[in-house]
Scaffold this motif. Structure first.
Motif: not given
Length: 842
Positions: A129-149, A162-169
């Motif tokens: 709840s502290d991380v997911l704010q307006a304009g933020q996105a929480v993504v899977g690690q595989n997205l970062l790996d595949r898009l090199n982000l 949106f700004t990638i704020a964290d990685v969902v486990i």
């Protein structure tokens, strides 16, 4: 009970008793391990039922909630102690804000407060709840790996960045992905409108999660909400009544594996029976001597009953230990499907059931060999032939006892008398067919004379007294038939779905095209392609008679796999409109798609398979419900589909004129063929122009499906392989039972001048014949079974795969030969002088 006698019988034949103990352990290890593992899964899912749902009550639909339901939700959640959080789930395409790469993802948009139970685990360890704010996105690690982000980069989703704020486990209500179309992304519901991804007709899974205070009745609240919901469009469940995909998968899959365990139990039971008979035959002279000194048949039966059950207790304890070890290996075996919250628990219930099962298996399968001991008379000591036998009535009773036991075990897992009967009859039929065919093959070979001496002697070895040749063939053939069938079906499915996809067939599906985007998409594609409009609807009434409500959530899009399968008329249908017939369609009893309709009424052409669900005829009137708006349509024609295996044209149960559905809420789909190397560029440019369109790469989807099927069949093969071990144990038992005869043959060969290589060839060829007979029978039966499954169940063309069949047959022969020779090592090493001296001393 004479314990010294029992102990002596066990310790003087350790090899044979080891085979018996192994068969007992094998008979229970699969069922006990699956039972214990199933209890661990069930306990975890029951313990975390609220977490798996993320709330006390869930309201879910493929359509936006209608006004009465929305009003009831607002009314109910206005009560103190009740909280509401909505989620929206769909697939879409995303791309880096500073790049052109695109990626298909599964997007989940959530309200503040989600989840009510459990937690979304983040890589940083912060609160969701502290991380997911307006304009933020929480993504899977595989997205970062595949898009090199990396975390902190910008990601473009729809029309917003949106700004990638964290990685969902992990998510509590998304415990495991059986078939994922892409990485996960979580957004705040405050950003949903800015993405522009949800429009009229968009394919979205709508959910409302409700947390109920402890003082309130969950069932009462759920019932009140359900009273305002259309059960054909909306599901309302509590955390106790909701059955997740995960739960259904494990219930069905573990039940299936339990049936394989029962199959293994049956074959291991045959091994128990065969090894005990071999064990008793080694002691026929001892038993005859006991009878000579006045021992009664009842006394002898009691002693060998003690021998069998003493060994059975040892085998049961070993089986329980191995089942515990196997359960510890399940997290690796079930890796792709195992929910993270499952923890191994020691199941006393499974252990007690295992002990009882072991004792029952030993009792049921040793009854006949022990009962036959009564038939051995004292005069056997002066004769060479066996005197052990039982009356046909007792033989029939023993076989019936085994059948009843196996049927009861099957019913325990299926809880369905019809399916139990099918399974029991199928197993018995398989064994009988193999036994009859095996006996026929052996009879045809018994009097054949081969030219080569070693081959001739090997063939005669199959009919050596006390050889369990038929039992070996039955056990090996039945187990191999199941394994081969699984292999052949997997190869055929792979060939039909993966390898057989035509090179010139479209490989990209474009979904969620809005009507006002059609011309732009067509110009971008640059080639002529078919645009297919989709309108989601249900049937309200036929000829004025209301249709009963159905629990089916959604029909296929739209009967694509089987044009002849009767649809559920209460389900959801995808309507379309066009003014022509497809190449694979023909009209039945009509000249045109649309004609003779009443003025002002919509016209519809229906698929012939609908007649299996309702006796439609031209002129009937159907009332459709299109997102709450009724539409009256008259049937003007009936279409018949002649579908080829490589035909990927979608089928529609209902086809309208364009003017009848043009203004209805709709999306448009199309399929295009793009060179494999150009797919990323095509997708990138299309999404830049039309962010709401979803592009699905069929080739990648087929690869993912093939991987999923491969994982499941690997698990099935693993458990089925236990039944193969039962057949190999019977081979070892047969070698031990005929040990004296084999040593005698080996000595005679050596005395007559034969070298060890010749004797080795004789024994090797005997096992080659045994493996070849078993493999040929198994392959024949597996091809028949696989052909029936492919043509009758999957309705696809069957391929023989002769090359692969020959290879698996050769593999079987090699395996059987190696096991047989290893069991004969001590026999081959016996020196003639030593054997002659032993016989002289006796």
């Amino acid at each position: 009970m004479h314990f010294r006698f029992i102990f002596r019988q066990i310790t003087t034949s350790l090899k044979q008793t080891s085979v018996f103990v192994s068969c007992v352990a094998l008979s229970i290890v699969t069922l006990v391990s699956i039972g214990g593992f199933g209890e661990s899964v069930h306990t975890a899912l029951l313990r975390d039922a609220r977490k798996l749902l993320a709330g006390d009550i869930i309201v879910e639909s493929r359509f936006p909630f209608d006004p009465p339901l929305e009003a009831r939700l607002l009314e109910v959640t206005g009560i103190d102690g009740l909280d509401l959080a909505r989620t929206f789930e769909f697939i879409t395409i995303v791309r880096p804000a500073a790049g052109d790469d695109t990626l298909l993802v599964e997007l989940k948009v959530v309200d503040p407060g989600y989840p009510f139970y459990g937690e979304v685990l983040l890589q940083s360890g912060q609160r969701f709840s502290d991380v997911l704010q307006a304009g933020q996105a929480v993504v899977g690690q595989n997205l970062l790996d595949r898009l090199n982000l990396v975390v902190g980069d910008q990601l473009r989703i729809g029309q917003a960045a949106f700004t990638i704020a964290d990685v969902v486990i992990g998510e509590p209500d998304q415990p495991v992905d059986f078939f994922s179309l892409g990485p996960r992304i979580l957004l705040s519901s405050a950003d949903l409108a800015s993405t522009g991804l949800v429009r009229e007709g968009s394919r979205v899974f709508y959910k409302a999660l409700i947390r109920v205070g402890d003082a309130l009745d969950v069932d009462a609240v759920a019932s009140e909400i359900g009273s305002a919901a259309d059960p054909r469009r909306v599901d309302v469940e509590t955390f106790l009544t909701h059955q997740s995909t995960l739960q259904r998968f494990y219930e069905d899959f573990l039940t299936f594996l339990s049936l394989i365990g029962i199959f293994t139990l049956m074959l291991a039971g045959l091994g128990i029976q065969s090894s005990l008979m071999a064990f008793i035959r080694e002691r026929e002279e001892t038993i005859a001597v006991l009878r000579t000194f006045g021992a009664t048949g009842r006394f002898i039966m009691l002693q060998f009953f003690g021998v069998a059950h003493s060994l059975g207790v040892i085998g049961t304890l070993i089986g329980l230990f191995l089942s515990l070890v196997l359960q510890l290996a399940f997290p690796y075996l079930f890796g792709p499907f195992l929910p993270p919250q499952v923890e191994f628990i020691f199941s006393f219930r499974a252990m007690i059931e295992g002990i009882l099962l072991g004792l029952m298996v030993v009792t049921v399968f040793t009854f006949l060999p022990i009962y036959r001991l009564q038939g051995l008379k004292p005069r056997f000591i002066f004769r060479k032939e066996s005197g052990i036998s039982a009356s046909p009535r007792v033989e029939g009773f023993a076989q019936g006892l085994i059948l009843i036991f196996l049927t009861a075990m099957t019913y325990r897992y299926l809880q369905n008398p019809v399916r139990t009967a099918y399974f029991a009859v199928g197993i018995v039929t398989l064994v009988l067919i193999v036994a009859v065919l095996g006996r026929g093959l052996l009879k045809s070979l018994q009097n054949r004379t081969l030219r080569l001496l070693d081959a001739r002697q090997a063939l005669r070895g199959l009919f050596r007294p006390r050889n369990a040749t038929l039992a070996i063939i039955v056990t090996l053939s039945t187990s191999l038939a199941v394994l081969f069938t699984i292999y052949l079906v997997e190869r055929n499915l792979d060939a039909s779905f993966v390898e057989a996809y035509p090179e010139d067939a479209p490989n990209l599906f474009l979904l969620d095209i809005q009507p006002d985007q059609r011309d732009g998409v067509e110009a971008f594609v640059g080639v002529e392609t078919a645009f297919i409009p989709l309108v989601s609807a249900r049937i309200r009434a036929i000829n004025g008679e209301a249709l009963p409500e159905s629990g089916v959530e959604e029909s296929s899009f739209d009967r694509g796999r089987d044009p002849d399968a009767p649809p559920d008329l209460g389900g959801n249908f995808s309507l379309t409109y066009r003014e022509y017939l497809e190449e694979n369609e023909r009209l039945v009893g009509s000249q045109n798609l649309f004609e003779n309709a009443e003025p002002g009424m919509a016209q519809v052409s229906i698929l012939e398979s609908l007649l299996q669900a309702y006796p439609f005829k031209v002129g009937d009137q159907i009332t459709f419900d299109i997102q709450g708006v009724p539409l009256e349509a008259q049937v003007t024609s009936i279409r018949r589909v002649q579908r080829a295996e490589d035909d990927f044209t979608p089928l529609f149960s209902f086809v309208f004129r364009e003017q009848d559905l043009l203004l209805a809420p709709q999306t448009i789909v199309t399929a295009v063929l793009v060179a494999r190397e150009m797919v990323p560029h095509f997708q990138n440019q299309l999404i830049k122009m039309f962010p709401n369109i979803t592009v699905i790469d069929i080739s990648a989807t087929i690869d993912s499906l093939a991987s999923l099927v491969g994982d499941i069949t690997s698990i099935i093969r693993f458990f089925t392989s236990f039944s193969l071990i039962a057949g190999l144990l019977i081979i070892i038992s047969s070698v031990l039972a005929t040990r004296f005869a084999r040593i005698q043959e080996s000595v005679y060969f050596k005395v007559l001048g034969a070298r060890r290589v010749f004797i080795l060839r004789v024994f090797a060829l005997e096992n080659v014949f045994l493996g070849l007979l078993s493999a040929v029978l198994a392959l024949a039966l597996s091809h028949i079974a696989a052909w029936l499954l492919m043509t009758q169940v999957f309705e696809m063309e069957y391929r023989l795969f002769l090359g692969s069949s020959i290879l698996v047959m050769l593999g079987t022969v090699i395996l059987v030969t190696i096991v047989g020779l290893l069991a004969s090592v001590s026999i081959l090493q016996k020196k003639p002088v030593t054997f002659m001296r032993e016989q002289t001393v006796e």
